[in-house]
Motif scaffolding. Sequence first.
Motif, PDB file in Angstrom:
ATOM      1  N   VAL A   1       0.854  -1.176   0.000  1.00 53.22           N
ATOM      2  CA  VAL A   1       0.000   0.000   0.000  1.00 53.22           C
ATOM      3  C   VAL A   1       0.891   1.227   0.000  1.00 53.22           C
TER       4      VAL A   1
ATOM      5  N   TYR B   1      -3.312  -1.176  -8.431  1.00 54.86           N
ATOM      6  CA  TYR B   1      -4.684  -0.702  -8.231  1.00 54.86           C
ATOM      7  C   TYR B   1      -4.599   0.689  -7.634  1.00 54.86           C
ATOM      8  N   HIS B   2      -5.059   1.666  -8.379  1.00 57.10           N
ATOM      9  CA  HIS B   2      -4.943   3.070  -8.004  1.00 57.10           C
ATOM     10  C   HIS B   2      -6.326   3.576  -7.592  1.00 57.10           C
TER      11      HIS B   2
ATOM     12  N   MET C   1      -8.403  -5.298  -4.381  1.00 53.97           N
ATOM     13  CA  MET C   1      -7.130  -4.900  -3.772  1.00 53.97           C
ATOM     14  C   MET C   1      -6.258  -6.114  -3.475  1.00 53.97           C
TER      15      MET C   1
ATOM     16  N   SER D   1      -4.418  -7.294  -6.450  1.00 56.59           N
ATOM     17  CA  SER D   1      -3.386  -6.406  -6.980  1.00 56.59           C
ATOM     18  C   SER D   1      -2.029  -6.738  -6.373  1.00 56.59           C
TER      19      SER D   1
ATOM     20  N   THR E   1      -1.287  -1.458  -4.238  1.00 57.86           N
ATOM     21  CA  THR E   1      -2.454  -0.586  -4.188  1.00 57.86           C
ATOM     22  C   THR E   1      -1.995   0.815  -3.827  1.00 57.86           C
TER      23      THR E   1
END
Length: 186
Positions: free
Chosen positions: A11, A140-141, A165, A168, A171
């Motif tokens: 993240v 993942y944006h 998420m 991915s 993220t």
Amino acid sequence: MSHIDARSSRVICPGPHGCHIHEAELASRSVPRVCLVAPFPPPYGGIAHWSRLVVGELTARGLDFDMIDSSPGGRLGFDRNVAQRITVGARSIFRSLRELRQSIRRGSKVVHVTTSGGLGTVRDILLFRVAARNGLSRVYHIHCGRVPDIESAGTLQWRLLKHAMLLSTVTLAIDNSTFRVLEPLL
């Protein structure tokens, strides 16, 4: 400077100045071909504006990339009834999957999917599954600041977003409140 979760490195939340890669650092790397999945104008909104800026920067740097336009096309989504949104969304999913497979054949190694956390999350999950089966890295944006509200409601929308998420590789969170919600999950 970016803040990275030291436990998982999955993240990332932009700091006050966003994420920047300096020219020298970029020149010293081999940059993989990227497939960008995002809405492009029209209609013109926040993510579409971001997409236009990113495409301009990728083009200016001479990088290889593909674009999949995830915008609803024509009228905005909120102008449609539920049946129309589902029909248009299903067509968009099939088109996006076909275009991702074409991008993979052209050599894409990364798929970067932007989301506002809405109904398009189903498409995002399917794209990530195809990308994972083909060995692509998956970014993942999340471009919506309402993730804390979505999470606290605990609805299907949250479960789908969380599933996407988890599929991915990385993220990206739009703000610190989103980052705080996502950090324990990933």
